[in-house]
Design a protein around this motif. Structure first.
Motif, PDB file in Angstrom:
ATOM      1  N   LEU A 292      -4.326 -17.170  48.704  1.00  0.00           N
ATOM      2  CA  LEU A 292      -5.521 -17.006  47.869  1.00  0.00           C
ATOM      3  C   LEU A 292      -5.746 -18.243  47.005  1.00  0.00           C
ATOM      4  N   ILE A 293      -4.668 -18.785  46.456  1.00  0.00           N
ATOM      5  CA  ILE A 293      -4.771 -19.990  45.634  1.00  0.00           C
ATOM      6  C   ILE A 293      -5.298 -21.150  46.464  1.00  0.00           C
ATOM      7  N   ARG A 294      -4.789 -21.311  47.669  1.00  0.00           N
ATOM      8  CA  ARG A 294      -5.251 -22.398  48.550  1.00  0.00           C
ATOM      9  C   ARG A 294      -6.714 -22.216  48.940  1.00  0.00           C
ATOM     10  N   LYS A 295      -7.122 -20.977  49.156  1.00  0.00           N
ATOM     11  CA  LYS A 295      -8.515 -20.708  49.506  1.00  0.00           C
ATOM     12  C   LYS A 295      -9.433 -21.103  48.351  1.00  0.00           C
ATOM     13  N   LEU A 296      -9.033 -20.783  47.124  1.00  0.00           N
ATOM     14  CA  LEU A 296      -9.816 -21.178  45.951  1.00  0.00           C
ATOM     15  C   LEU A 296      -9.867 -22.689  45.809  1.00  0.00           C
ATOM     16  N   LYS A 297      -8.754 -23.352  46.096  1.00  0.00           N
ATOM     17  CA  LYS A 297      -8.689 -24.816  46.005  1.00  0.00           C
ATOM     18  C   LYS A 297      -9.659 -25.466  46.984  1.00  0.00           C
ATOM     19  N   ASP A 298      -9.767 -24.914  48.176  1.00  0.00           N
ATOM     20  CA  ASP A 298     -10.588 -25.507  49.228  1.00  0.00           C
ATOM     21  C   ASP A 298     -12.057 -25.090  49.171  1.00  0.00           C
ATOM     22  N   ASP A 299     -12.380 -24.071  48.377  1.00  0.00           N
ATOM     23  CA  ASP A 299     -13.752 -23.556  48.309  1.00  0.00           C
ATOM     24  C   ASP A 299     -14.581 -24.431  47.375  1.00  0.00           C
ATOM     25  N   SER A 300     -15.497 -25.202  47.934  1.00  0.00           N
ATOM     26  CA  SER A 300     -16.316 -26.111  47.124  1.00  0.00           C
ATOM     27  C   SER A 300     -17.301 -25.368  46.232  1.00  0.00           C
ATOM     28  N   GLY A 301     -17.538 -24.097  46.497  1.00  0.00           N
ATOM     29  CA  GLY A 301     -18.434 -23.309  45.667  1.00  0.00           C
ATOM     30  C   GLY A 301     -17.797 -22.816  44.384  1.00  0.00           C
ATOM     31  N   ILE A 302     -16.476 -22.868  44.319  1.00  0.00           N
ATOM     32  CA  ILE A 302     -15.746 -22.440  43.127  1.00  0.00           C
ATOM     33  C   ILE A 302     -15.494 -23.655  42.257  1.00  0.00           C
ATOM     34  N   ARG A 303     -15.934 -23.600  41.006  1.00  0.00           N
ATOM     35  CA  ARG A 303     -15.818 -24.749  40.106  1.00  0.00           C
ATOM     36  C   ARG A 303     -14.621 -24.647  39.167  1.00  0.00           C
ATOM     37  N   GLY A 304     -14.060 -23.449  39.001  1.00  0.00           N
ATOM     38  CA  GLY A 304     -12.922 -23.242  38.114  1.00  0.00           C
ATOM     39  C   GLY A 304     -12.317 -21.883  38.365  1.00  0.00           C
ATOM     40  N   VAL A 305     -11.114 -21.667  37.827  1.00  0.00           N
ATOM     41  CA  VAL A 305     -10.396 -20.421  38.081  1.00  0.00           C
ATOM     42  C   VAL A 305      -9.827 -19.888  36.769  1.00  0.00           C
TER      43      VAL A 305
ATOM     44  N   LEU B 141       3.906 -21.377  41.209  1.00  0.00           N
ATOM     45  CA  LEU B 141       3.553 -22.397  40.229  1.00  0.00           C
ATOM     46  C   LEU B 141       3.172 -23.710  40.918  1.00  0.00           C
ATOM     47  N   HIS B 142       3.892 -24.065  41.965  1.00  0.00           N
ATOM     48  CA  HIS B 142       3.575 -25.290  42.703  1.00  0.00           C
ATOM     49  C   HIS B 142       2.148 -25.231  43.270  1.00  0.00           C
ATOM     50  N   ALA B 143       1.795 -24.099  43.869  1.00  0.00           N
ATOM     51  CA  ALA B 143       0.441 -23.938  44.421  1.00  0.00           C
ATOM     52  C   ALA B 143      -0.606 -23.968  43.312  1.00  0.00           C
ATOM     53  N   LEU B 144      -0.305 -23.380  42.160  1.00  0.00           N
ATOM     54  CA  LEU B 144      -1.246 -23.397  41.040  1.00  0.00           C
ATOM     55  C   LEU B 144      -1.429 -24.803  40.483  1.00  0.00           C
ATOM     56  N   ARG B 145      -0.366 -25.588  40.456  1.00  0.00           N
ATOM     57  CA  ARG B 145      -0.489 -26.980  40.000  1.00  0.00           C
ATOM     58  C   ARG B 145      -1.349 -27.799  40.959  1.00  0.00           C
ATOM     59  N   GLN B 146      -1.244 -27.534  42.254  1.00  0.00           N
ATOM     60  CA  GLN B 146      -2.099 -28.217  43.223  1.00  0.00           C
ATOM     61  C   GLN B 146      -3.558 -27.829  42.995  1.00  0.00           C
ATOM     62  N   LEU B 147      -3.813 -26.557  42.705  1.00  0.00           N
ATOM     63  CA  LEU B 147      -5.164 -26.099  42.400  1.00  0.00           C
ATOM     64  C   LEU B 147      -5.672 -26.766  41.126  1.00  0.00           C
ATOM     65  N   ALA B 148      -4.830 -26.806  40.094  1.00  0.00           N
ATOM     66  CA  ALA B 148      -5.231 -27.373  38.805  1.00  0.00           C
ATOM     67  C   ALA B 148      -5.480 -28.875  38.878  1.00  0.00           C
ATOM     68  N   ALA B 149      -4.934 -29.535  39.888  1.00  0.00           N
ATOM     69  CA  ALA B 149      -5.192 -30.965  40.068  1.00  0.00           C
ATOM     70  C   ALA B 149      -6.614 -31.204  40.569  1.00  0.00           C
ATOM     71  N   VAL B 150      -7.244 -30.154  41.112  1.00  0.00           N
ATOM     72  CA  VAL B 150      -8.580 -30.283  41.703  1.00  0.00           C
ATOM     73  C   VAL B 150      -9.654 -29.608  40.848  1.00  0.00           C
ATOM     74  N   LYS B 151      -9.292 -28.493  40.210  1.00  0.00           N
ATOM     75  CA  LYS B 151     -10.263 -27.700  39.442  1.00  0.00           C
ATOM     76  C   LYS B 151      -9.623 -27.208  38.161  1.00  0.00           C
ATOM     77  N   PRO B 152     -10.438 -26.938  37.146  1.00  0.00           N
ATOM     78  CA  PRO B 152      -9.881 -26.369  35.920  1.00  0.00           C
ATOM     79  C   PRO B 152      -9.311 -24.975  36.171  1.00  0.00           C
ATOM     80  N   VAL B 153      -8.136 -24.718  35.594  1.00  0.00           N
ATOM     81  CA  VAL B 153      -7.493 -23.410  35.689  1.00  0.00           C
ATOM     82  C   VAL B 153      -7.120 -22.973  34.275  1.00  0.00           C
ATOM     83  N   VAL B 154      -7.511 -21.774  33.915  1.00  0.00           N
ATOM     84  CA  VAL B 154      -7.144 -21.186  32.637  1.00  0.00           C
ATOM     85  C   VAL B 154      -6.334 -19.941  32.950  1.00  0.00           C
TER      86      VAL B 154
END
Length: 90
Positions: free
Chosen positions: A41-54, A72-85
């Motif tokens: 799910l985290i990877r899908k959010l990372k790759d989805d250009s329609g999602i601007r933040g999580v 945590l590793h997957a979340l850090r990869q996501l946070a490198a591309v999009k804002p994560v709160v």
């Protein structure tokens, strides 16, 4: 006359991670928070250009350290591309 500019839409994903963190399948599968379920799910959010933040809501008493590290590793990869709160709870 004056009119308001059109509202821009900023798609934000809301990801809920709930349950005890584990690498094994417990008897009650619904109460588990496993890397093999959350990481895709985290990877899908990372790759989805329609999602601007999580916004991530974690509701967990804790659990397996290795499984936590994998997620945590997957979340850090996501946070490198999009804002994560994140919002954490037990």
């Amino acid at each position: 006359s004056w009119s308001a500019p059109p509202m821009s839409r900023l798609p934000i994903a809301f990801l809920i991670a709930s349950g005890e963190i584990t690498r094994s399948t417990p008897y009650d599968f619904s109460e588990a928070l496993r890397p093999e379920d959350l990481i895709p799910l985290i990877r899908k959010l990372k790759d989805d250009s329609g999602i601007r933040g999580v916004i991530l809501r974690v509701d967990s008493p804790g659990g397996d350290a290795v499984a936590s590290g994998e997620m945590l590793h997957a979340l850090r990869q996501l946070a490198a591309v999009k804002p994560v709160v994140a919002s954490l709870s037990d």
